[in-house]
Design an enzyme around this catalytic site. Structure first.
Site, PDB file in Angstrom:
ATOM      1  CE  LYS A 155      76.262  -0.210 106.112  1.00  0.00           C
ATOM      2  NZ  LYS A 155      75.167  -0.070 105.120  1.00  0.00           N
ATOM      3  CB  SER A 232      72.512   2.137 106.956  1.00  0.00           C
ATOM      4  OG  SER A 232      72.856   1.236 105.908  1.00  0.00           O
ATOM      5  CB  ILE A 253      68.386  -2.351 101.554  1.00  0.00           C
ATOM      6  CG1 ILE A 253      67.206  -3.274 101.230  1.00  0.00           C
ATOM      7  CG2 ILE A 253      68.078  -1.482 102.774  1.00  0.00           C
ATOM      8  CD1 ILE A 253      66.881  -4.268 102.313  1.00  0.00           C
ATOM      9  CB  SER A 256      72.323   2.161 102.890  1.00  0.00           C
ATOM     10  OG  SER A 256      71.117   2.171 103.614  1.00  0.00           O
TER      11      SER A 256
END
Length: 577
Positions: A155, A232, A253, A256
Site C-alpha cells: 500500500k 482505503s 482504521i 480499510s
C-alpha cells in the site's frame, strides 16, 4: 515448465522508463502534478506491455477473467499459485525468482491499465532483486528467508527509499523517502527474501471507503470494473483480486483492509493494534491513538495471511518498534488447544440499525449451516452499545474537522472531490475539538470496551462449551459492492465497531451474489432514513455475481485464534458446498 522470455530489448525499456520525474510541488498546481504523476506510472510499464486497445468496462467488466484470456499460459500457471506454493517451488528450484517476478510484473502492468490500481511501479528494481536471489540460492543452496522470491505489493503509505508516499495528495508527490524513512515492516519482509515491485493506490488521505484521488482517479473492482474497489486499501484489493499480486499490505482504521478484501473476494487480516509493526509507515492523522490505524496482510489465501503474520512476529518487531506488543506467534498452541474441540460462534447477522442486503444475509446463513454441519455451536450475537461504537468511531475520525485534509489540498489548489467534500462540508465551520473533549472520547471508548467485554464473558452461560463464545461471524459490509461516488449509501456499521474495540478480524470469501436468488425483501420496513437509503440502493441485477464475504472476529490480541477460526469456517464451507 518453460522459462519465460526476457530479452535485452525489454530490459533496456525497463531501465529507461522507470525514472520518475522530479516535481516541485511548491510552484506547480495539482493538475500538472497529477498529470505528470500519471504519465510517470504509465512510463514505468514496458512498451510491449502497454495495451493498445483497453476494452471498455461494459465489454470486459471482469478484469481477472480478461487477464486470464490475454496472458500466456505459462505466466498464468505462476500467478494462480498461492503464497506457500510459490515460496516452495522457488526454494526447490522448480521456479526461479526471476520468472515468478516477471509473471507478476506483467500481470500487474496489465491490471493497472484495467483497474488503475498502482501508484508506484518499479519492475526494473524488482527483476534485479529477483536475479540476485536466484544467484544466492544457486551459490548457497539455501533461500534467503521464508519469503525468498515471493513478490509482495505494498500500500502506498509503506515507505521505500526513493519513492513517494503521497497518500493521494498532489502536495506530497515528488517527495521521495530517504533510506532512514523506510518502514520497519518493509525491512523485515525484505530480509526474509520478499521482492517489492509496486505500491498501490489509495484515496486522498486514506479517509474514504472507495479509492479515488485527484492524482490517480478511480480504482475499480477486479470482478466488475463498473463498481468500486472499496477503500482505503482499494489498490491492494483490486490488484490481488486480479491475481496481479499474491500477497500485499493494507491498513485499517475503519474497515480499510476488510472492505476492499470483501468487495474483491480475497482474504484479509485486520490485526489487533501492536501485533504488526507500524513504525515509519506514513499516515494521515499521525499520533491519533484513540482508534489507531493497524497494518496487516491481504492475500489470495488464508495460508498467505498466516505465513505473513508468522514471519513478521518471528522477527520480534517489538525490539525496534516501541508500539509493538511482545507477543510471539502462537498458532501452534491455538491449534493444540482447539483443534479437537467444538467451537461456539456468535452470529451477528444484523445490528438492528442497518439491514444488510440479501446476498450478505445469505452468506451469513451459509456460514451458520456449514458450521452446524461440522459440529460447531452457533448462538445469536446481540451485543450492547452498537450505535455508540459507530458514533464514537466517527467522532475520532472527525476530531480535527478535517482541517489536515483541507490544508494539504490547499497547498496545490487541489479541489475536494465528492467523498471528501461530504466529510469536510458536513463538519462545517466547526473548530477541531479541544483536548478535554479528546480525553472524554478516550474515556467513553474505554467504557464501551468494558461493556462489550462483559457481554462477551457472560455468553459462557449459553455456549454449551464451558467457555464464552470463541468468535463472532458478521457481515463485513452491508452491500456486496457499490458504485463510485456511492459509498456513502452503505455505512460503517459492521467495520468501525471492531476498530473501536480493537478486535482482530479475518475476511473470508463465502459466495457470489445471484440475481435469481438474492431478491429484495419487499416486506422489510427500514429502521430509519439511513437504513432506508441502504435498502433503496440494492439492485440485484447491478450487483450480480459479485463476491460476498464475512468477517471472523476474535478477542483483542487473539489474532492467531481469529486466523484459526477463519480456517475452521473456510474448511466447513468447503465441506458443505
Amino acid at each position: 515448465m518453460d522459462r519465460l522470455p526476457f530479452g535485452r530489448d525489454l530490459k533496456e525499456k525497463l531501465k529507461k522508463k522507470t525514472m520518475p520525474t522530479c516535481i516541485e510541488t511548491t510552484t506547480a498546481n495539482w493538475e500538472s502534478i497529477s498529470e505528470q504523476k500519471r504519465n510517470d506510472i504509465i512510463s514505468a510499464i514496458p512498451e510491449d506491455w502497454i495495451l493498445k486497445n483497453i476494452p471498455s468496462s461494459e465489454k470486459e467488466p471482469n478484469a481477472k477473467l480478461y487477464l486470464d484470456k490475454v496472458l500466456p499460459e505459462a505466466e498464468q500457471s505462476i500467478t494462480s499459485l498461492d503464497t506457500i506454493e510459490l515460496r516452495d517451488k522457488i526454494a526447490n528450484g522448480e521456479l526461479s525468482s526471476y520468472e515468478v517476478c516477471f509473471a507478476f510484473c506483467h500481470r500487474a502492468a496489465l491490471a493497472h491499465q484495467l483497474v488503475n490500481c498502482c501508484i508506484e511501479i518499479f519492475f526494473d528494481k524488482a527483476l534485479e532483486r529477483a536475479k540476485e536471489l536466484d544467484e544466492i540460492l544457486k551459490a548457497t543452496g539455501k533461500p534467503v528467508g521464508r519469503l525468498h522470491g515471493v513478490p509482495i505489493s505494498l500500500k502506498d503509505q509503506v515507505n521505500l527509499e526513493g519513492f513517494d508516499s503521497s497518500i493521494g495528495y498532489a502536495a506530497l508527490v515528488g517527495k521521495p523517502k530517504r533510506a532512514d524513512d523506510v518502514s520497519l515492516l518493509a525491512k523485515i519482509l525484505y530480509n526474509e527474501g520478499a521482492v517489492f515491485y509496486v505500491k498501490t493506490a489509495v484515496p486522498t488521505a486514506m479517509m474514504c471507503v472507495e479509492t479515488y484521488s485527484n492524482i490517480n482517479g478511480y480504482t475499480t473492482n477486479s470482478n466488475n470494473r463498473n463498481l468500486s474497489s472499496g477503500g482505503s486499501s482499494g489498490g491492494e484489493g483490486s490488484l490481488i483480486g486480479c491475481q496481479g499480486s499474491v500477497l500485499g499490505i493494507g491498513t485499517d482504521i475503519g474497515g480499510s483492509i476488510r472492505i476492499p478484501s470483501a468487495l474483491n473476494g480475497i482474504y484479509g487480516l485486520r490485526p489487533s493494534h501492536g501485533r504488526i509493526p507500524y513504525m515509519k509507515v506514513f499516515n494521515s492523522y499521525l499520533g491519533q491513538e484513540v482508534m489507531p490505524s493497524v497494518i496487516g496482510p491481504m492475500s489470495v489465501s488464508l495460508k498467505g495471511l498466516k505465513l505473513f503474520t508468522q514471519v513478521v512476529l518471528d522477527s520480534k518487531p517489538w525490539l525496534w518498534d516501541p508500539k509493538s506488543m511482545p507477543i510471539p506467534w502462537r498458532y501452534d498452541q491455538i491449534t493444540d488447544q482447539y483443534s479437537n474441540k467444538k467451537l461456539c460462534f456468535g452470529v451477528w447477522k444484523w445490528d438492528k440499525l442497518v439491514m444488510p442486503h440479501p446476498p450478505v444475509l445469505r452468506a451469513v446463513d451459509e456460514c451458520v449451516a456449514a458450521l452446524k454441519k461440522a459440529g460447531h455451536q452457533v448462538v445469536e450475537w446481540d451485543p450492547p452499545c452498537r450505535k455508540s461504537l459507530v458514533d464514537i468511531g466517527l467522532e475520532v475520525l472527525s476530531a480535527d474537522r478535517y482541517k489536515e485534509i483541507e490544508e494539504n489540498c490547499a497547498k496545490t489548489g487541489e479541489p475536494l472531490f465528492e467523498a471528501l467534500r461530504n466529510l469536510c462540508v458536513d463538519s462545517g465551520s466547526k473548530q477541531p475539538i479541544e483536548v478535554n473533549a479528546w480525553w472524554d472520547i478516550s474515556e467513553r471508548k474505554y467504557a464501551l470496551q468494558q461493556t462489550y467485554s462483559e457481554y462477551w464473558n457472560n455468553t459462557v452461560n449459553s455456549t454449551g462449551t464451558g467457555r464464552p463464545v470463541d468468535g463472532i461471524i458478521a457481515p463485513v459490509w452491508c452491500s456486496a459492492s457499490y458504485e463510485n461516488d456511492n459509498s456513502y449509501k452503505t455505512p460503517f456499521n459492521y467495520t468501525v465497531p471492531f476498530n473501536v474495540l480493537d478486535f482482530p478480524s479475518v475476511v473470508v470469501p463465502v459466495l457470489r451474489s445471484d440475481k435469481s436468488i438474492d431478491l429484495k425483501d419487499e416486506s422489510y420496513v427500514p429502521v430509519d432514513e439511513i437504513d432506508n437509503t441502504v435498502q433503496e440502493y440494492y439492485d440485484a441485477e447491478k450487483f450480480d455475481n459479485m463476491p460476498v464475504s464475512v468477517q471472523v472476529v476474535g478477542r483483542r490480541w487473539e489474532d492467531e485464534k481469529a486466523l484459526f477460526m477463519a480456517e475452521v469456517l473456510s474448511e466447513s464451507l468447503s465441506s458443505n458446498p
